[in-house]
Design a protein around this motif. Sequence first.
Motif, PDB file in Angstrom:
ATOM      1  N   THR A  27      34.872  65.277  10.521  1.00  0.00           N
ATOM      2  CA  THR A  27      35.956  65.134  11.509  1.00  0.00           C
ATOM      3  C   THR A  27      35.217  64.342  12.885  1.00  0.00           C
ATOM      4  N   THR A  28      35.757  63.060  13.078  1.00  0.00           N
ATOM      5  CA  THR A  28      35.546  62.313  14.147  1.00  0.00           C
ATOM      6  C   THR A  28      36.053  63.008  15.527  1.00  0.00           C
ATOM      7  N   ASP A  29      35.664  62.065  16.684  1.00  0.00           N
ATOM      8  CA  ASP A  29      35.843  62.512  17.801  1.00  0.00           C
ATOM      9  C   ASP A  29      37.297  62.815  18.067  1.00  0.00           C
ATOM     10  N   SER A  30      38.101  61.956  17.344  1.00  0.00           N
ATOM     11  CA  SER A  30      39.632  61.949  17.741  1.00  0.00           C
ATOM     12  C   SER A  30      40.405  63.022  16.912  1.00  0.00           C
ATOM     13  N   GLU A  74      35.807  74.296  16.275  1.00  0.00           N
ATOM     14  CA  GLU A  74      35.915  73.024  17.142  1.00  0.00           C
ATOM     15  C   GLU A  74      36.375  71.870  16.527  1.00  0.00           C
ATOM     16  N   SER A  75      35.790  71.592  15.346  1.00  0.00           N
ATOM     17  CA  SER A  75      36.480  70.555  14.164  1.00  0.00           C
ATOM     18  C   SER A  75      37.875  70.639  13.936  1.00  0.00           C
ATOM     19  N   ARG A  78      40.215  70.064  17.027  1.00  0.00           N
ATOM     20  CA  ARG A  78      40.284  68.369  17.195  1.00  0.00           C
ATOM     21  C   ARG A  78      41.167  67.937  16.333  1.00  0.00           C
ATOM     22  N   TYR A  82      44.750  65.791  16.690  1.00  0.00           N
ATOM     23  CA  TYR A  82      45.001  64.567  16.140  1.00  0.00           C
ATOM     24  C   TYR A  82      46.474  64.758  15.304  1.00  0.00           C
TER      25      TYR A  82
END
Length: 334
Positions: A27-30, A74-75, A78, A82
Motif C-alpha cells: 500500500t503506497t502513501d496515496s 492504517e494501510s 489509506r 484512495y
Amino acid sequence: MEQKSAISPAYALATARLGAEKIAQLTTDSGRFKYRYDAKSKVELSGYNVLRHCGAIWSMLDVFTATQDNQLLESATRAVTYLLNEHLQFYRSYLNVCICEKNTIKLGGNALAALALAKLYAIKKDDILLDTSHQLCRFMLEQRELQGDFVHKRYFKSGKISAFRSEYYVGEALLALLACYEITGDAQLLNAVVKVESDLAAKNYGVREQSHWMLYALEQLQRFDKSPHIYQHARQIAAEIISNPVYLDSGRSTPIACRTEGLLAFVRMSPQDASVESLQSAALQCVRTNLDKQLAFQTKDGGFTRGGGDRRDQEVRIDYIQHNISAFLHFSQL
C-alpha cells in the motif's frame, strides 16, 4: 479415519497475518496498491482493478479484527481514502453514488467497495463510511429495480448497459447488502436479499460456478432468515465443490483458495438436521487438503503467486494474496 492436516489454527493465523502484512507493505502513501509484480525479479507489472483493490481492503481488515495489528488498519484506511478520492462518482444525480473505473460502473466493484466500507465502519465508527456504504447499496438496488435484474456493467458517460455478466457479482452484491443491513438496520436491504436469494435458489444459482461469494452471502443471510432453502442452497454449492474439483486443473492458487473460503463459510452455517454431518466432514477434509496445496504458492515474504506453470506462474497480485489469507484466517477461527 479422517486425515488431519498438519496446519494448526495458530499456523493458519500466522500465515494470514503475514499475507495481510504483505498487502500493507504494497500500500503506497496515496493508498494505491502495488497491484502486481514478479515474485522472482520483484519487477512491478502494469494493470489495476478497483474491485480487487476493495477486496484487498476487506481481507486486510478481516485479519486486523483477529490480530489488532495497527499497520493493517492504517494501510486499509489509506486504501479507502484512495478509493473515495479516485473512484467515487455520481451517476446522473448526486443521489446516485457509485464506484467508477475507466468509464465503467461494475456491480462487483460497487459491492466490494460497500463491503470494505462497512467493515471499516465496524472498526472506526466514522459516519461517512456508513453513509457511503449505504448509498452504494441503494444505488445497486435502484439499478436492479429499474432493469428487473442487477446491472453488472454500465458505461458511466453514455449510460449504456453492457452485455457483460459475471458469475460472481451477484454473490458479492448480496453479501454487501447484508453487511450494510447489519450496520444500518435498513430492512429494504435485507428484504431485497431474501427475495433475490429465493429466486436464485430455485435456479441453483452458484452451483455450477462453485461460487464462494454466494456461500459467504448464504452464511450471512442465515443469521437473519432461518428458511430451510437457504441452507439447502449452500449445501448444493458445497457438494459441487467437493464432488467436482475441476478448479484444481489450472494449477493456480486463487481457484483453490476461493473454494476453501466457500467451504469454510458452509461449515460455519447451522445445519438443518443431522444428516449433513458427513457433508460437513467432507468439506473440512477438502479444506485441509486445499490449504496444504495453497502453501505451495506462498512466497517467503507472505505473498502468494498465481501458479499455472505458464509465463505468469510467478506473478503475485493483491487478490491472490487476499483470497489465500481469507482462507487461512477463517480456518484458524473454526
